[in-house]
Scaffold this motif. Sequence first.
Motif, mmCIF file in Angstrom:
data_model
loop_
_atom_site.group_PDB
_atom_site.id
_atom_site.type_symbol
_atom_site.label_atom_id
_atom_site.label_comp_id
_atom_site.label_asym_id
_atom_site.label_seq_id
_atom_site.Cartn_x
_atom_site.Cartn_y
_atom_site.Cartn_z
ATOM 1 N N ARG A 1 -35.953 -12.749 -17.552
ATOM 2 C CA ARG A 1 -35.924 -11.721 -18.592
ATOM 3 C C ARG A 1 -34.667 -11.803 -19.446
ATOM 4 N NH1 ARG A 1 -37.400 -7.130 -14.513
ATOM 5 N NH2 ARG A 1 -35.196 -6.656 -14.737
ATOM 6 N N GLY A 2 -34.774 -11.282 -20.666
ATOM 7 C CA GLY A 2 -33.672 -11.341 -21.592
ATOM 8 C C GLY A 2 -32.607 -10.289 -21.392
ATOM 9 N N ASP A 3 -32.936 -9.178 -20.726
ATOM 10 C CA ASP A 3 -31.944 -8.106 -20.609
ATOM 11 C C ASP A 3 -30.738 -8.528 -19.786
ATOM 12 O OD1 ASP A 3 -33.407 -8.206 -18.282
ATOM 13 O OD2 ASP A 3 -33.913 -6.073 -18.224
ATOM 14 N N ARG A 4 -30.871 -9.575 -19.000
ATOM 15 C CA ARG A 4 -29.750 -10.068 -18.200
ATOM 16 C C ARG A 4 -28.831 -10.984 -19.008
ATOM 17 N NH1 ARG A 4 -33.197 -11.077 -12.579
ATOM 18 N NH2 ARG A 4 -33.911 -8.921 -12.432
ATOM 19 N N TYR A 5 -29.190 -11.223 -20.255
ATOM 20 C CA TYR A 5 -28.417 -12.130 -21.105
ATOM 21 C C TYR A 5 -27.896 -11.430 -22.360
ATOM 22 C CZ TYR A 5 -30.465 -15.737 -18.141
ATOM 23 O OH TYR A 5 -30.837 -16.499 -17.055
ATOM 24 N N LEU A 6 -27.823 -10.121 -22.323
ATOM 25 C CA LEU A 6 -27.322 -9.392 -23.485
ATOM 26 C C LEU A 6 -25.873 -9.743 -23.788
ATOM 27 C CD1 LEU A 6 -28.945 -5.881 -22.908
ATOM 28 C CD2 LEU A 6 -29.451 -7.491 -24.760
ATOM 29 N N ASP A 7 -25.108 -10.105 -22.756
ATOM 30 C CA ASP A 7 -23.712 -10.494 -22.955
ATOM 31 C C ASP A 7 -23.564 -11.993 -23.220
ATOM 32 O OD1 ASP A 7 -22.757 -7.883 -22.486
ATOM 33 O OD2 ASP A 7 -22.877 -8.198 -20.328
ATOM 34 N N LEU A 8 -24.686 -12.709 -23.272
ATOM 35 C CA LEU A 8 -24.636 -14.155 -23.458
ATOM 36 C C LEU A 8 -25.401 -14.536 -24.727
ATOM 37 C CD1 LEU A 8 -25.208 -15.165 -19.713
ATOM 38 C CD2 LEU A 8 -23.048 -15.057 -20.944
ATOM 39 N N VAL A 9 -26.614 -15.039 -24.601
ATOM 40 C CA VAL A 9 -27.323 -15.582 -25.769
ATOM 41 C C VAL A 9 -27.662 -14.536 -26.826
ATOM 42 C CG1 VAL A 9 -28.263 -17.549 -24.525
ATOM 43 C CG2 VAL A 9 -29.549 -15.408 -24.578
ATOM 44 N N THR B 1 -25.162 -8.511 -15.596
ATOM 45 C CA THR B 1 -26.266 -7.678 -15.103
ATOM 46 C C THR B 1 -26.737 -8.153 -13.743
ATOM 47 O OG1 THR B 1 -26.960 -7.213 -17.366
ATOM 48 C CG2 THR B 1 -28.564 -6.806 -15.625
ATOM 49 N N ASN B 2 -26.897 -9.468 -13.583
ATOM 50 C CA ASN B 2 -27.314 -10.002 -12.287
ATOM 51 C C ASN B 2 -26.301 -9.667 -11.203
ATOM 52 O OD1 ASN B 2 -29.809 -11.138 -12.796
ATOM 53 N ND2 ASN B 2 -28.979 -13.136 -13.353
ATOM 54 N N LEU B 3 -25.020 -9.769 -11.529
ATOM 55 C CA LEU B 3 -23.988 -9.451 -10.546
ATOM 56 C C LEU B 3 -24.082 -7.989 -10.130
ATOM 57 C CD1 LEU B 3 -21.571 -10.529 -8.972
ATOM 58 C CD2 LEU B 3 -20.113 -9.902 -10.900
ATOM 59 N N ASN B 4 -24.302 -7.106 -11.078
ATOM 60 C CA ASN B 4 -24.437 -5.681 -10.756
ATOM 61 C C ASN B 4 -25.684 -5.406 -9.926
ATOM 62 O OD1 ASN B 4 -22.081 -4.928 -12.062
ATOM 63 N ND2 ASN B 4 -23.094 -4.612 -14.034
ATOM 64 N N ILE B 5 -26.774 -6.090 -10.242
ATOM 65 C CA ILE B 5 -28.004 -5.908 -9.470
ATOM 66 C C ILE B 5 -27.777 -6.330 -8.017
ATOM 67 C CG2 ILE B 5 -30.381 -6.711 -9.152
ATOM 68 C CD1 ILE B 5 -30.565 -6.936 -12.212
ATOM 69 N N LEU B 6 -27.113 -7.469 -7.832
ATOM 70 C CA LEU B 6 -26.836 -7.945 -6.475
ATOM 71 C C LEU B 6 -26.036 -6.916 -5.684
ATOM 72 C CD1 LEU B 6 -25.922 -11.691 -7.137
ATOM 73 C CD2 LEU B 6 -27.960 -10.817 -5.982
ATOM 74 N N MET C 1 -33.717 -8.792 -2.918
ATOM 75 C CA MET C 1 -34.910 -7.949 -2.934
ATOM 76 C C MET C 1 -35.728 -8.156 -1.664
ATOM 77 S SD MET C 1 -37.931 -7.827 -5.842
ATOM 78 C CE MET C 1 -38.509 -9.506 -5.498
ATOM 79 N N MET C 2 -35.951 -9.411 -1.293
ATOM 80 C CA MET C 2 -36.715 -9.700 -0.081
ATOM 81 C C MET C 2 -35.972 -9.239 1.170
ATOM 82 S SD MET C 2 -39.531 -10.900 -1.091
ATOM 83 C CE MET C 2 -40.082 -11.335 -2.747
ATOM 84 N N ALA C 3 -34.653 -9.325 1.137
ATOM 85 C CA ALA C 3 -33.855 -8.887 2.288
ATOM 86 C C ALA C 3 -34.022 -7.395 2.531
ATOM 87 C CB ALA C 3 -32.387 -9.228 2.069
#
Length: 334
Positions: free
Chosen positions: A311-319, A112-117, A92-94
């Motif tokens: 946030r929790g939306d990045r963990y829908l596939d986990l916890v 989700t984090n991987l897709n955001i990156l 984001m800062m980049a």
Amino acid sequence: MVLVLKKDEKLSAVKNSVAECVGQTPLVRLSRLFPQPHVEVIAKLEYMNPGGSMKDRPARFIIEEGLRSGLINEGTHIIESTSGNLGVALAMMARIYGLKVTCVVDPKIAKTNLNILKQMGAGISMVEERDEQGGYLLTRIHRVQQLLESEPNGYWINQYANDNNWRAHYEGSGAEIADALENADILVAGVSTSGSIMGTSRRLRQKFPNLRVVAVDAVGSIIFGSPAGPRELPGIGASRVPELLNRSEIDDVIHVGDRDSARGCRELLLNEGIFAGGSTGSVVAAIQRLIPTLDPAADRPIRIVTLFPDRGDRYLDLVYDDEWVERLPKSTEQ
């Protein structure tokens, strides 16, 4: 669309970039989840930073300090090992400062984090081999070093050893909590790089010298000398001791396993409507274990302050995935 300010609007209310939106996250009293009369639990909702996590603070601080000092310039290629959130914050800062970023990640990163990156244009280098501790951190760092050898303009953030990591939280979350509260008795915070717990506690102890600092670590993490073991949840624990950690500044450690972290996330959501990530669930579980050990104070409830990192939306596939939880070991406490 052109934004037109009314005469009574202040220019300071309009930010020049999303970087200026980092910080000033709210504090919330968790009286529904923790109704015990002898305690008061207050959480700082760090997931309300624009990038979705507390890692926005060190990402902004490290990059802006680097630009001011000349350590970072428009030709710099930032390279960092990350479980996801710092990578998102750096990407984001980049975008704002026109920098190139490559994130070294492993298979445990939230999808989700991987897709955001990827959407933010960050380079991705995925390691597949576990290190001798059973995790991926040492393997990721080895990959970082390989990339630095082939990239003459490469700059390693090195969040586990970069003093600007803890300073970002000292001047950020720590200062904000100290300014907002008249008293605080216990800080409970998760540990991975240890930047947030070190920076926040150092600032709070300036105002509250008797503050008790409780670190929350993952079962299987070796940060505090426990044996290495399997860990599935990203963002908490580590397979090496971070250089930033000063063990003498930590009063107590509570280890929480993945299954208890998932339970903590769900109980927080059902009781408080707060949709937070896996390390937040670890903190919730740790506070639940801590409260019965506390003796009621004579004059007021014991005030526990904590940080909710992401946030929790990045963990829908986990916890938040029942099948993922069912695959976890049944016994997780230590």
